[in-house]
Design a protein around this motif. Sequence first.
Motif, mmCIF file in Angstrom:
data_model
loop_
_atom_site.group_PDB
_atom_site.id
_atom_site.type_symbol
_atom_site.label_atom_id
_atom_site.label_comp_id
_atom_site.label_asym_id
_atom_site.label_seq_id
_atom_site.Cartn_x
_atom_site.Cartn_y
_atom_site.Cartn_z
ATOM 1 N N MET A 1 16.707 13.102 6.521
ATOM 2 C CA MET A 1 15.281 12.977 6.238
ATOM 3 C C MET A 1 15.031 12.685 4.759
ATOM 4 N N GLN A 2 15.809 13.334 3.890
ATOM 5 C CA GLN A 2 15.634 13.104 2.453
ATOM 6 C C GLN A 2 15.987 11.665 2.086
ATOM 7 N N SER A 3 17.058 11.135 2.686
ATOM 8 C CA SER A 3 17.456 9.757 2.393
ATOM 9 C C SER A 3 16.400 8.775 2.890
ATOM 10 N N LEU A 4 15.772 9.091 4.040
ATOM 11 C CA LEU A 4 14.711 8.229 4.566
ATOM 12 C C LEU A 4 13.508 8.235 3.625
ATOM 13 N N ILE A 8 11.899 5.026 1.528
ATOM 14 C CA ILE A 8 10.486 4.647 1.599
ATOM 15 C C ILE A 8 9.836 4.734 0.221
ATOM 16 N N SER A 9 10.155 5.780 -0.526
ATOM 17 C CA SER A 9 9.573 5.958 -1.866
ATOM 18 C C SER A 9 10.004 4.845 -2.809
ATOM 19 N N THR A 10 11.285 4.464 -2.735
ATOM 20 C CA THR A 10 11.795 3.381 -3.587
ATOM 21 C C THR A 10 11.090 2.073 -3.277
ATOM 22 N N THR A 11 10.918 1.781 -1.986
ATOM 23 C CA THR A 11 10.229 0.555 -1.577
ATOM 24 C C THR A 11 8.787 0.569 -2.071
ATOM 25 N N CYS A 12 8.124 1.724 -1.936
ATOM 26 C CA CYS A 12 6.746 1.871 -2.433
ATOM 27 C C CYS A 12 6.658 1.574 -3.921
ATOM 28 N N LEU A 13 7.594 2.101 -4.666
ATOM 29 C CA LEU A 13 7.579 1.928 -6.124
ATOM 30 C C LEU A 13 7.694 0.457 -6.492
ATOM 31 N N PHE A 14 8.643 -0.256 -5.869
ATOM 32 C CA PHE A 14 8.824 -1.677 -6.183
ATOM 33 C C PHE A 14 7.585 -2.490 -5.819
ATOM 34 N N LEU A 48 3.083 3.609 2.008
ATOM 35 C CA LEU A 48 2.667 4.888 1.423
ATOM 36 C C LEU A 48 2.041 5.798 2.475
ATOM 37 N N THR A 49 1.153 5.254 3.306
ATOM 38 C CA THR A 49 0.518 6.083 4.330
ATOM 39 C C THR A 49 1.530 6.557 5.364
ATOM 40 N N SER A 50 2.549 5.715 5.632
ATOM 41 C CA SER A 50 3.601 6.166 6.558
ATOM 42 C C SER A 50 4.356 7.353 5.962
ATOM 43 N N LEU A 51 4.514 7.338 4.638
ATOM 44 C CA LEU A 51 5.169 8.457 3.964
ATOM 45 C C LEU A 51 4.302 9.714 4.038
#
Length: 403
Positions: A1-4, A8-14, A48-51
């Motif tokens: 879960m942490q890796s997922l 997602i967070s990395t993709t959001c940032l870019f 972001l909303t999925s996160l």
Amino acid sequence: MQSLNLLISTTCLFLLLFSMHLFFAKRGNKLLNILLSVIFFARFGQILTSLLFKAGQPHALAFFHQTFTPFYFAAPACFYLYITGFLQDQKHLQKVEWLHFVPTLLPIIHVIPWHLPVKTDWNLVGTQLAQNGYFSLKANTGLFPPYLHSIFRPLLVIGYLCATWIVVLRLKKKPQLLPESEGRTWIIFFLRVATFFQLLGLLPITFRSFHIPYINSYFIVLNCLALLIILLYTLHKPYIFYGYLLVAVDWTKKTASQQTDTDTVSVPLMAENPIQRPIAVKKINLLDAQLVDYAFAIKEIMEKEQLYLVHDFQIIDLAAKLNLPIHHCSFVINKQIGKNFRDWINGYRVDYFLKQYPVKSDKITIEAIASEAGFKSQATFYNAFKKETGLMPTAYFARELGH
């Protein structure tokens, strides 16, 4: 879960960095930068909303979902306008083109905090988003019924996607109207990537229609992985990454070697003061055999691919195709072929014109045939024609008919 969550967070940032950078970028085409930034910002909002609904934050989900909803509806129009604007090199939207954003007014009205009799259950919204994705909402999120998300938005995406492909496919029949070199590569790349993500977003609808079981989180992971892979790919394509995503380089501007019509090999470095100093000259050491091989390769690719038909074809494009330094290409054309690049490519164009004129002269004008031959302006065509044949076109063909 942490890796997922990290993915997602990395993709959001870019996505956020690219969208913000493009929006405030001072280089490049301001209109196109803003349109592309809206597309990235909408995609950022989706991820972001999925996160947030995975983190079980209903209040944050409520705020961000409502905030990004107008961007979701604006993104398809921005996609269409970006492609068409890029192809036409537009700097501003025409008045009629602002009508593309009329559908965006609906979600803006939708998310206004009206005093509705039924309050939105954001826990239910988060559950539906997590299970079936954005096009599956059956819970009320504002003024209009849930069909605004589940039916109207997919139709908007499909409609603009089809319209964009129709525009591009029509232009393929007129290659002289397409952007050349790096521009063409970028727009085809962007069109394919955007189509992939839009179709991927619509895939859950197809699965639900045929009652095929699926896990929505897999689609989120696939979206993020695909985005990061594409980003890594663009890092190896500098003209894409720096020219269109970061807008750090203006590829439309010609280098010093392109601005001169002679494409000289050695460029002297002049001193700023009137005192003469030794001139620094760039030496090129090529064997005779290399000169012959390079000249053969240059002629072969020019004739085989008919690169001279491209209006804005430059020596930098030729060098890129052959994977040779620009100064080597220029040196070979000057020394081995005996012409500067501009006269050499115009020679091919004049020859093409002479072959096409007898066939097409009764159907289209001289200027239209010249444009098909690769000439960007009438003045360039007439100057090149006279330089190659010694006569203007009318006098040349009158002489030929006289014989």
